[in-house]
Write a protein that holds these residues in place. Structure first.
Motif, short mmCIF file in Angstrom:
data_model
loop_
_atom_site.label_atom_id
_atom_site.label_comp_id
_atom_site.label_asym_id
_atom_site.label_seq_id
_atom_site.Cartn_x
_atom_site.Cartn_y
_atom_site.Cartn_z
N ASP A 1 -2.20 7.81 -28.84
CA ASP A 1 -2.19 8.40 -27.32
C ASP A 1 -1.91 6.90 -26.27
OD1 ASP A 1 -2.58 10.80 -27.88
OD2 ASP A 1 -4.58 10.75 -27.37
N ILE A 2 -2.68 5.79 -26.59
CA ILE A 2 -2.25 4.61 -25.62
C ILE A 2 -1.18 4.14 -26.10
CG2 ILE A 2 -3.19 2.40 -25.33
CD1 ILE A 2 -6.16 3.48 -25.72
N GLY A 3 -0.72 3.98 -27.19
CA GLY A 3 0.46 3.44 -27.82
C GLY A 3 1.59 4.23 -27.35
N ARG A 4 1.64 5.66 -27.17
CA ARG A 4 2.93 6.16 -26.72
C ARG A 4 3.04 5.88 -25.29
NH1 ARG A 4 2.20 12.13 -29.75
NH2 ARG A 4 3.18 11.27 -31.78
N THR A 5 1.94 5.96 -24.51
CA THR A 5 2.20 5.51 -23.15
C THR A 5 2.77 4.16 -22.99
OG1 THR A 5 0.13 6.42 -22.62
CG2 THR A 5 0.80 5.08 -20.96
N LEU A 6 2.53 3.12 -23.67
CA LEU A 6 3.20 1.76 -23.79
C LEU A 6 4.68 1.81 -24.14
CD1 LEU A 6 0.10 -0.17 -24.87
CD2 LEU A 6 0.84 -0.22 -22.47
N THR A 7 4.96 2.82 -24.97
CA THR A 7 6.51 2.65 -25.70
C THR A 7 7.42 3.82 -25.23
OG1 THR A 7 5.56 3.89 -27.48
CG2 THR A 7 5.58 1.72 -27.56
N ALA A 8 7.07 4.46 -24.13
CA ALA A 8 7.92 5.56 -23.70
C ALA A 8 9.18 4.77 -23.25
CB ALA A 8 7.46 6.23 -22.29
N GLY A 9 10.27 5.60 -23.99
CA GLY A 9 11.66 5.12 -23.82
C GLY A 9 12.06 3.90 -24.63
N SER A 10 11.34 3.76 -25.68
CA SER A 10 11.68 2.65 -26.51
C SER A 10 12.81 3.04 -27.45
CB SER A 10 10.41 2.09 -27.38
OG SER A 10 10.88 1.33 -28.48
N ARG A 11 13.68 2.36 -28.11
CA ARG A 11 14.72 2.54 -29.08
C ARG A 11 13.80 2.69 -30.26
NH1 ARG A 11 17.68 -3.15 -30.47
NH2 ARG A 11 15.73 -4.58 -30.52
N TYR A 12 12.79 2.35 -30.67
CA TYR A 12 12.01 2.64 -31.99
C TYR A 12 11.20 3.80 -31.94
CZ TYR A 12 12.91 -2.29 -32.91
OH TYR A 12 13.48 -3.66 -33.14
N GLN A 13 10.95 4.54 -32.98
CA GLN A 13 10.07 5.81 -33.06
C GLN A 13 8.85 5.11 -33.52
OE1 GLN A 13 12.25 8.71 -35.23
NE2 GLN A 13 13.25 9.48 -33.42
N TYR A 14 7.82 4.88 -32.97
CA TYR A 14 6.57 4.07 -33.25
C TYR A 14 5.87 5.09 -34.13
CZ TYR A 14 7.39 0.03 -30.90
OH TYR A 14 7.93 -1.28 -30.22
N ARG A 15 5.01 4.53 -35.24
CA ARG A 15 4.14 4.99 -35.98
C ARG A 15 2.83 4.32 -35.81
NH1 ARG A 15 6.06 5.93 -42.00
NH2 ARG A 15 4.22 7.00 -41.87
N TRP A 16 1.72 5.02 -35.62
CA TRP A 16 0.20 4.32 -35.23
C TRP A 16 -0.56 4.76 -36.34
CZ3 TRP A 16 1.26 1.56 -30.95
CH2 TRP A 16 2.29 1.77 -30.09
N LEU A 17 -1.11 3.69 -37.18
CA LEU A 17 -2.04 4.09 -38.23
C LEU A 17 -3.14 3.35 -37.96
CD1 LEU A 17 1.28 3.41 -39.42
CD2 LEU A 17 -0.04 4.71 -41.15
N VAL A 18 -4.37 3.67 -38.70
CA VAL A 18 -5.58 3.19 -38.43
C VAL A 18 -5.91 2.72 -39.74
CG1 VAL A 18 -8.11 3.14 -38.03
CG2 VAL A 18 -6.22 3.99 -36.33
N LYS A 19 -6.42 1.53 -40.12
CA LYS A 19 -6.90 1.07 -41.64
C LYS A 19 -8.43 0.73 -41.64
CE LYS A 19 -6.18 -2.69 -44.95
NZ LYS A 19 -6.05 -2.00 -46.17
#
Length: 365
Positions: free
Chosen positions: A173-191
């Motif tokens: 949720d936080i990451g998507r707020t920071l990457t709106a409009g990016s050319r990348y389709q981000y994936r967020w994972l937790v280890k």
């Protein structure tokens, strides 16, 4: 089931490999000699081959050592593709299909790079760091994504990766707020890992350790970390560092699906890339601007750095080790905040924050 001939490398087959016969039996991959079985769910498929098609079935043994089985001939590959259980078919069909498409596409791509190689050689002689940046600029996003997925497959093999739950949802949720409009389709994972660490891989893959999530005092601090890591992707820092260490020839191999030569290196590199001072400062500066564009107060970035910097220097967290923290750098962030005031920015709230903290709390006891 029909047997196939293969080369076994790893603990039982040795570094150079041993010729074996294998077959699928139910949900198991049975290796007739030395007489062992592997659950299909543990297999990670990879493909490759420059002169001819190659298929690899990879897994970790009970001691965490990597092993691999490579069918010897085209007929053996066909047997694997035909006889593999349903649980393995999605990996096989997707990667084998991508390999066929990649081989057609890369011919034109490499032809275009022929002239660029001459320029690149001169650049490498003239300005090494800038040359790597120039080479990175020639790589299409599809190839960058492929390299990131390869690195991710090695991280997955180590275990503990989560793509759901309160922790992953908070990061996403936080990451998507920071990457709106990016050319990348981000994936967020937790280890699942107690070390304080987060890292970015080429193509828009961000991995955050549970140790860092426990350390973050509020959503704004986590946003500061993510904003920094996102800029390592946006500015292609991760890609440039991998090119510099893997070499251009290995990257060309990746582009046509030959992962066997670089898999071990990527397994070691994932999460341990070291960035130059200029890259770190750029990630701080542009990450801070990304926070402000999202109307998030940027002081969380500074607060998180300061908290870690105050810890015992003999127990410096992994994230600090790979993201050098100095008093000068902290002052730089402080100066950036002062120089770019954002009256409209407000503290960040997260609806999953308390659930995440409650989930992680037992590990602290």
């Amino acid at each position: 089931m029909t047997p196939f001939q293969a080369l076994l490398t790893g603990p039982e087959g040795g570094a150079t490999g041993a010729a074996v016969s294998a077959h699928f039996f139910g949900s198991q991959l049975a290796i007739d000699a030395p007489g062992s079985t592997v659950d299909v769910a543990q297999l990670v498929v990879s493909v490759g081959g420059i002169d001819g098609p190659e298929l690899f079935l990879n897994w970790l043994d009970g001691q965490g050592r990597q092993a691999s089985l490579k069918p010897l001939s085209a007929g053996d590959i066909s047997t694997v593709l035909r006889e593999a259980p349903a649980a393995l078919q999605p990996q096989l069909q997707r990667l084998w299909g991508e390999r066929q498409r990649n081989r057609r596409q890369v011919s034109g791509w490499l032809a275009g790079l022929t002239g660029a190689a001459v320029v690149a050689s001169a650049l490498l002689w003239w300005q090494g760091g800038n040359a790597i940046g120039a080479l990175a600029g020639l790589i299409p996003l599809s190839t960058e994504k492929q390299l990131g997925e390869l690195a991710l497959s090695q991280v997955r093999a180590q275990g503990g990766i989560h793509e759901g739950g309160a922790a992953q949802q908070t990061v996403q949720d936080i990451g998507r707020t920071l990457t709106a409009g990016s050319r990348y389709q981000y994936r967020w994972l937790v280890k699942q890992d107690d070390t304080v660490n987060a890292f970015a891989m080429p193509g828009g893959i961000i991995v955050v350790h549970t140790g860092l999530l426990r350390q973050a005092g509020d959503p704004g601090e986590l946003a500061g970390v993510l904003a920094h890591e996102v800029q390592h992707v946006e500015q292609r820092h991760s890609l440039r560092q991998m090119i510099g260490s893997l070499g251009w020839g290995a990257l060309v191999g990746v582009s046509i699906g030959d992962i066997s030569a670089v898999a071990a290196m990527l397994a070691h590199q994932a999460g341990t890339l070291y960035f130059s001072r200029d890259m770190e400062e750029e990630a701080d500066r542009l990450g801070l601007l990304a926070l402000q564009r999202a109307y998030i107060r940027p002081d969380g970035m500074l607060r998180f750095f300061q908290t870690l910097d105050d810890k015992d220097k003999a127990k410096v967290p992994d994230w600090i080790s790979s993201h050098p923290q100095t008093a000068a750098r902290a002052q730089h962030i402080r100066s950036l905040i002062a120089a770019t005031p954002c009256p409209a920015c407000i503290p960040l709230a997260s609806q999953h924050w308390q659930a995440m903290k409650a989930l992680l709390a037992p590990a602290d006891k």
